[in-house]
Design a protein around this motif. Structure first.
Motif, PDB file in Angstrom:
ATOM      1  N   ASN A 198       2.521   0.599   0.602  1.00  0.00           N
ATOM      2  CA  ASN A 198       2.819   1.902   1.483  1.00  0.00           C
ATOM      3  C   ASN A 198       4.011   2.796   0.344  1.00  0.00           C
ATOM      4  OD1 ASN A 198       1.232   1.920   3.728  1.00  0.00           O
ATOM      5  ND2 ASN A 198       2.669   0.719   4.691  1.00  0.00           N
ATOM      6  N   ASN A 199       4.844   2.127  -0.186  1.00  0.00           N
ATOM      7  CA  ASN A 199       5.711   2.357  -1.044  1.00  0.00           C
ATOM      8  C   ASN A 199       5.034   3.502  -2.141  1.00  0.00           C
ATOM      9  OD1 ASN A 199       8.308   2.572  -0.003  1.00  0.00           O
ATOM     10  ND2 ASN A 199       8.699   0.319  -0.663  1.00  0.00           N
ATOM     11  N   LEU A 200       4.459   2.705  -2.795  1.00  0.00           N
ATOM     12  CA  LEU A 200       3.742   3.299  -4.063  1.00  0.00           C
ATOM     13  C   LEU A 200       2.798   4.313  -3.782  1.00  0.00           C
ATOM     14  CD1 LEU A 200       3.926   3.333  -7.078  1.00  0.00           C
ATOM     15  CD2 LEU A 200       2.450   1.429  -7.221  1.00  0.00           C
ATOM     16  N   GLY A 201       2.059   3.910  -2.710  1.00  0.00           N
ATOM     17  CA  GLY A 201       0.911   4.934  -2.154  1.00  0.00           C
ATOM     18  C   GLY A 201       1.675   6.258  -1.945  1.00  0.00           C
ATOM     19  N   MET A 202       2.527   6.142  -1.000  1.00  0.00           N
ATOM     20  CA  MET A 202       3.210   7.323  -0.552  1.00  0.00           C
ATOM     21  C   MET A 202       3.922   7.953  -1.683  1.00  0.00           C
ATOM     22  SD  MET A 202       2.647   7.447   2.612  1.00  0.00           S
ATOM     23  CE  MET A 202       3.499   8.763   2.895  1.00  0.00           C
ATOM     24  N   GLN A 203       4.523   7.376  -2.579  1.00  0.00           N
ATOM     25  CA  GLN A 203       4.995   8.199  -3.646  1.00  0.00           C
ATOM     26  C   GLN A 203       3.956   8.782  -4.708  1.00  0.00           C
ATOM     27  OE1 GLN A 203       8.184   8.247  -4.571  1.00  0.00           O
ATOM     28  NE2 GLN A 203       9.189   6.722  -3.495  1.00  0.00           N
ATOM     29  N   THR A 204       2.848   8.107  -5.037  1.00  0.00           N
ATOM     30  CA  THR A 204       1.901   8.776  -5.906  1.00  0.00           C
ATOM     31  C   THR A 204       1.108   9.716  -4.982  1.00  0.00           C
ATOM     32  OG1 THR A 204       0.584   6.974  -5.356  1.00  0.00           O
ATOM     33  CG2 THR A 204       1.671   6.789  -7.414  1.00  0.00           C
ATOM     34  N   SER A 205       1.034   9.698  -3.889  1.00  0.00           N
ATOM     35  CA  SER A 205       0.371  10.656  -2.930  1.00  0.00           C
ATOM     36  C   SER A 205       0.896  12.143  -2.854  1.00  0.00           C
ATOM     37  CB  SER A 205       0.064  10.236  -1.368  1.00  0.00           C
ATOM     38  OG  SER A 205      -0.618  11.078  -0.615  1.00  0.00           O
ATOM     39  N   LEU A 206       2.256  11.934  -2.795  1.00  0.00           N
ATOM     40  CA  LEU A 206       3.089  12.932  -2.705  1.00  0.00           C
ATOM     41  C   LEU A 206       2.736  14.047  -3.917  1.00  0.00           C
ATOM     42  CD1 LEU A 206       5.413  14.927  -1.680  1.00  0.00           C
ATOM     43  CD2 LEU A 206       7.170  13.434  -2.892  1.00  0.00           C
ATOM     44  N   ALA A 208      10.981  -8.791   0.317  1.00  0.00           N
ATOM     45  CA  ALA A 208      11.092  -8.317  -0.921  1.00  0.00           C
ATOM     46  C   ALA A 208      10.023  -8.804  -2.177  1.00  0.00           C
ATOM     47  CB  ALA A 208      12.635  -8.525  -1.127  1.00  0.00           C
ATOM     48  N   GLY A 209      10.181 -10.106  -2.076  1.00  0.00           N
ATOM     49  CA  GLY A 209       9.248 -10.620  -3.232  1.00  0.00           C
ATOM     50  C   GLY A 209       7.721 -10.055  -3.131  1.00  0.00           C
ATOM     51  N   PHE A 210       7.155 -10.202  -1.928  1.00  0.00           N
ATOM     52  CA  PHE A 210       5.758  -9.846  -2.054  1.00  0.00           C
ATOM     53  C   PHE A 210       5.805  -8.132  -2.294  1.00  0.00           C
ATOM     54  CE2 PHE A 210       5.106 -14.017  -0.717  1.00  0.00           C
ATOM     55  CZ  PHE A 210       3.936 -14.154  -1.155  1.00  0.00           C
ATOM     56  N   SER A 211       6.768  -7.637  -1.726  1.00  0.00           N
ATOM     57  CA  SER A 211       6.415  -6.133  -2.239  1.00  0.00           C
ATOM     58  C   SER A 211       6.450  -6.062  -3.531  1.00  0.00           C
ATOM     59  CB  SER A 211       7.895  -5.324  -1.424  1.00  0.00           C
ATOM     60  OG  SER A 211       7.878  -3.879  -1.720  1.00  0.00           O
ATOM     61  N   VAL A 212       7.540  -6.542  -4.535  1.00  0.00           N
ATOM     62  CA  VAL A 212       7.562  -6.099  -5.865  1.00  0.00           C
ATOM     63  C   VAL A 212       6.576  -6.904  -6.324  1.00  0.00           C
ATOM     64  CG1 VAL A 212       9.014  -7.051  -7.624  1.00  0.00           C
ATOM     65  CG2 VAL A 212      10.187  -6.384  -5.892  1.00  0.00           C
ATOM     66  N   LEU A 213       6.017  -8.056  -5.915  1.00  0.00           N
ATOM     67  CA  LEU A 213       4.691  -8.691  -6.738  1.00  0.00           C
ATOM     68  C   LEU A 213       3.646  -7.970  -6.537  1.00  0.00           C
ATOM     69  CD1 LEU A 213       3.843 -11.601  -7.793  1.00  0.00           C
ATOM     70  CD2 LEU A 213       3.016 -12.245  -5.397  1.00  0.00           C
ATOM     71  N   VAL A 214       3.189  -7.277  -5.484  1.00  0.00           N
ATOM     72  CA  VAL A 214       1.971  -6.520  -5.523  1.00  0.00           C
ATOM     73  C   VAL A 214       2.030  -5.107  -6.054  1.00  0.00           C
ATOM     74  CG1 VAL A 214       1.325  -7.598  -3.251  1.00  0.00           C
ATOM     75  CG2 VAL A 214       2.561  -5.365  -3.121  1.00  0.00           C
ATOM     76  N   THR A 215       3.507  -4.541  -6.249  1.00  0.00           N
ATOM     77  CA  THR A 215       3.453  -3.300  -6.490  1.00  0.00           C
ATOM     78  C   THR A 215       3.044  -2.847  -7.995  1.00  0.00           C
ATOM     79  OG1 THR A 215       5.571  -2.727  -5.487  1.00  0.00           O
ATOM     80  CG2 THR A 215       5.380  -1.256  -7.309  1.00  0.00           C
ATOM     81  N   PRO A 216       2.843  -3.653  -9.043  1.00  0.00           N
ATOM     82  CA  PRO A 216       2.178  -3.374 -10.323  1.00  0.00           C
ATOM     83  C   PRO A 216       0.603  -3.426 -10.092  1.00  0.00           C
ATOM     84  CG  PRO A 216       3.361  -5.547 -10.438  1.00  0.00           C
ATOM     85  CD  PRO A 216       3.670  -4.795  -9.355  1.00  0.00           C
ATOM     86  N   LEU A 219       3.969  -8.218   5.986  1.00  0.00           N
ATOM     87  CA  LEU A 219       4.762  -7.074   5.944  1.00  0.00           C
ATOM     88  C   LEU A 219       5.381  -6.528   4.364  1.00  0.00           C
ATOM     89  CD1 LEU A 219       6.773  -7.848   9.242  1.00  0.00           C
ATOM     90  CD2 LEU A 219       4.794  -6.116   8.907  1.00  0.00           C
ATOM     91  N   GLY A 220       5.815  -7.498   3.928  1.00  0.00           N
ATOM     92  CA  GLY A 220       6.115  -7.306   2.292  1.00  0.00           C
ATOM     93  C   GLY A 220       5.104  -6.833   1.577  1.00  0.00           C
ATOM     94  N   ILE A 221       3.878  -7.242   1.663  1.00  0.00           N
ATOM     95  CA  ILE A 221       2.672  -6.788   0.966  1.00  0.00           C
ATOM     96  C   ILE A 221       2.366  -5.388   1.269  1.00  0.00           C
ATOM     97  CG2 ILE A 221       0.049  -6.905   0.689  1.00  0.00           C
ATOM     98  CD1 ILE A 221       0.544  -9.912   0.870  1.00  0.00           C
ATOM     99  N   ALA A 222       2.620  -5.022   2.784  1.00  0.00           N
ATOM    100  CA  ALA A 222       2.319  -3.543   3.342  1.00  0.00           C
ATOM    101  C   ALA A 222       3.361  -2.733   2.922  1.00  0.00           C
ATOM    102  CB  ALA A 222       2.573  -3.717   4.794  1.00  0.00           C
ATOM    103  N   ASN A 223       4.503  -3.358   2.680  1.00  0.00           N
ATOM    104  CA  ASN A 223       5.551  -2.212   2.002  1.00  0.00           C
ATOM    105  C   ASN A 223       5.090  -1.889   0.824  1.00  0.00           C
ATOM    106  OD1 ASN A 223       8.283  -1.101   2.091  1.00  0.00           O
ATOM    107  ND2 ASN A 223       8.921  -2.825   0.564  1.00  0.00           N
ATOM    108  N   GLY A 224       4.868  -2.926  -0.266  1.00  0.00           N
ATOM    109  CA  GLY A 224       4.302  -2.589  -1.598  1.00  0.00           C
ATOM    110  C   GLY A 224       3.451  -1.603  -1.849  1.00  0.00           C
TER     111      GLY A 224
END
Length: 454
Positions: A371-379, A308-316, A364-369
């Motif tokens: 992929n989550n944002l990438g998939m959202q914006t790609s859609l 969770a921490g690294f997912s949130v950290l990389v998202t911005p 894996l947290g970095i990967a989640n960050g």
């Protein structure tokens, strides 16, 4: 007449009300992960048995999302949003008193149906009430709901440390109350009803439900061997569903939209794979840590905080990169990192330190960050503005299909016991899924046309 600052404040409160409601579904999906070992002991279950608690929740969510979305159009967005909060309140109050595992599954299904009402009705409310920066608000809510899932195990671990699994249900009440008060205050009243319950494509709902359930049974049967008759029935139902929905003017699942938007369809397929990998890890690792590494729930939650921490950290950081370079580069990094993180899980042994496991989960947290944002914006790159509603609904359906498949995968791999070799089997499976995600990313156009702005 409201001035600009008052309008902005009202829009912020509206987004907050919707966000607090929509986080209930993803948060409750993953909070339960650290409680699976405790539930196995309390109800004397195998992992395959307790995985039904996950599967049925996602099955109900996959059906509930589009049904509640249609109901919000027919009966009013505010009414359906409030109904969802009421159902979550009811289930959260009664689940801790479950006399048996069957009752607990039943209350979780009610919770899933209730929490499924918030996303489609909330998204529709945002689209109707916010006219400026609408796509940004919709994307923010989608990312918010996805990211909140990553914090579930950490919050669940803390709750189990200070109490027991019933606290996982009771902790919903602060979110419910805050969302209810804000929604009651800032949501506009529903207009007069323009449709009826008969407008619903009930045959499509039934066909979709039976099809998803049969595929679930097929994948859960892997632990005893491949069931050819379940495969044949599942495939036959899928073809029937497709042909039936193609002939409907108001289909439950708009397969015509999927057929006419190939890039969007591939994004949905990739999102299914993304969620298979992500939720296999989110549900598999906590049970492994408690069963094999002998960690208590609180320590398990702290270790899982790495994701969770690294997912949130990389998202911005990813967001700024996407603004400059588009979605594809971030997805390439994200899918490659899924493969790398899954292979690094092979380093985990029976007596691995919490630090070693945390470092692997950071990847894996970095990967989640990414992929989550990438998939959202790609859609949203590939759908027109007027298609945002249907695209968002099918996107969430894809998520639930992926999570259903992840629970089936875990039931197959872990079966009646959890060991390090079985964890490594899951790691290899996630690495293969990551490779498939990478191939799907490579076929996307290099620089997407932002049709949503056209």
């Amino acid at each position: 007449m409201l001035n600009a600052s008052q309008i902005k404040r009202k829009e912020l409160l509206l987004i907050t009300a919707v966000a607090l409601g929509t986080l209930l579904n993803p948060l409750n999906t993953t909070m339960i992960s650290v409680a699976l070992a405790r539930l196995q002991a309390d109800f004397q279950l195998s992992f395959a048995d307790v995985s039904w608690l996950i599967s049925t929740y996602y099955l109900a969510s996959a059906i509930g999302q589009p049904v509640m979305g249609k109901w919000s159009d027919l009966f009013g967005r505010k009414s359906v949003f409030m109904l969802g909060l009421l159902l979550v309140t009811l289930s959260s109050a009664l689940a801790p008193m479950s006399p048996s595992f069957g009752w607990l599954i039943g209350f979780r299904i009610i919770q899933a149906l209730g929490s499924s009402a918030m996303f489609p009705s909330g998204m529709a409310m945002i689209r109707s009430q916010i006219t400026s920066n609408q796509a940004r608000a919709l994307g923010l809510l989608s990312i918010f709901s996805s990211t909140s899932a990553a914090f579930g195990p950490s919050l669940g671990g803390m709750l189990l440390h200070y109490g027991d699994w019933p606290l996982i249900f009771l902790c919903n009440f602060p979110f419910i109350i805050a969302s209810f008060v804000l929604a009651w205050k800032v949501f506009p009243s529903d207009p007069k009803r323009t449709g009826s319950i008969s407008d619903m494509d009930w045959k499509g709902v039934a066909l979709f439900s039976v099809t998803i359930f049969m595929w679930l049974l097929f994948f859960l049967s892997f632990s005893q061997g491949v069931s050819l008759w379940k495969l044949a029935v599942s495939a036959g139902l899928s073809v029937w569903l497709y042909r039936y929905e193609m002939g409907q003017s108001r289909p439950f699942i708009d397969v015509r939209f999927l057929r006419n938007n190939k890039n969007v369809t591939f994004i949905y397929a990739q999102f299914i794979l993304t969620n298979i990998a992500f939720y296999s890890i989110m549900f598999g690792i906590p049970s492994y840590l408690q069963r094999v590494q002998q960690m208590d729930p609180q320590k398990t939650g702290l270790v899982m905080l790495s994701i969770a921490g690294f997912s949130v950290l990389v998202t911005p950081l990813v967001g700024r990169w996407i603004d400059r370079s588009g979605s594809k580069p971030s997805l390439l990094v994200g899918t490659f990192t899924v493969c790398a993180g899954a292979l690094l899980m092979l380093l985990i042994r029976d007596q691995s330190s919490a630090l070693t496991i945390s470092l692997v989960l950071c990847i894996l947290g970095i990967a989640n960050g990414f992929n989550n944002l990438g998939m959202q914006t790609s859609l949203y790159d590939f759908v027109k503005k007027e298609e945002t509603g249907i695209a968002s609904g099918l996107f969430m359906t894809s998520r639930f299909i992926g999570t259903i498949l992840s629970s089936s995968l875990l039931a197959t791999l872990f079966g009646k016991n959890i060991t390090t070799p079985q964890l490594h089997s899951m790691a290899w499976t996630c690495a293969v899924i990551g490779a498939a995600m990478l191939l799907l990313t490579l076929r996307l156009p290099g620089q997407s046309k932002r049709l949503a702005k056209d």
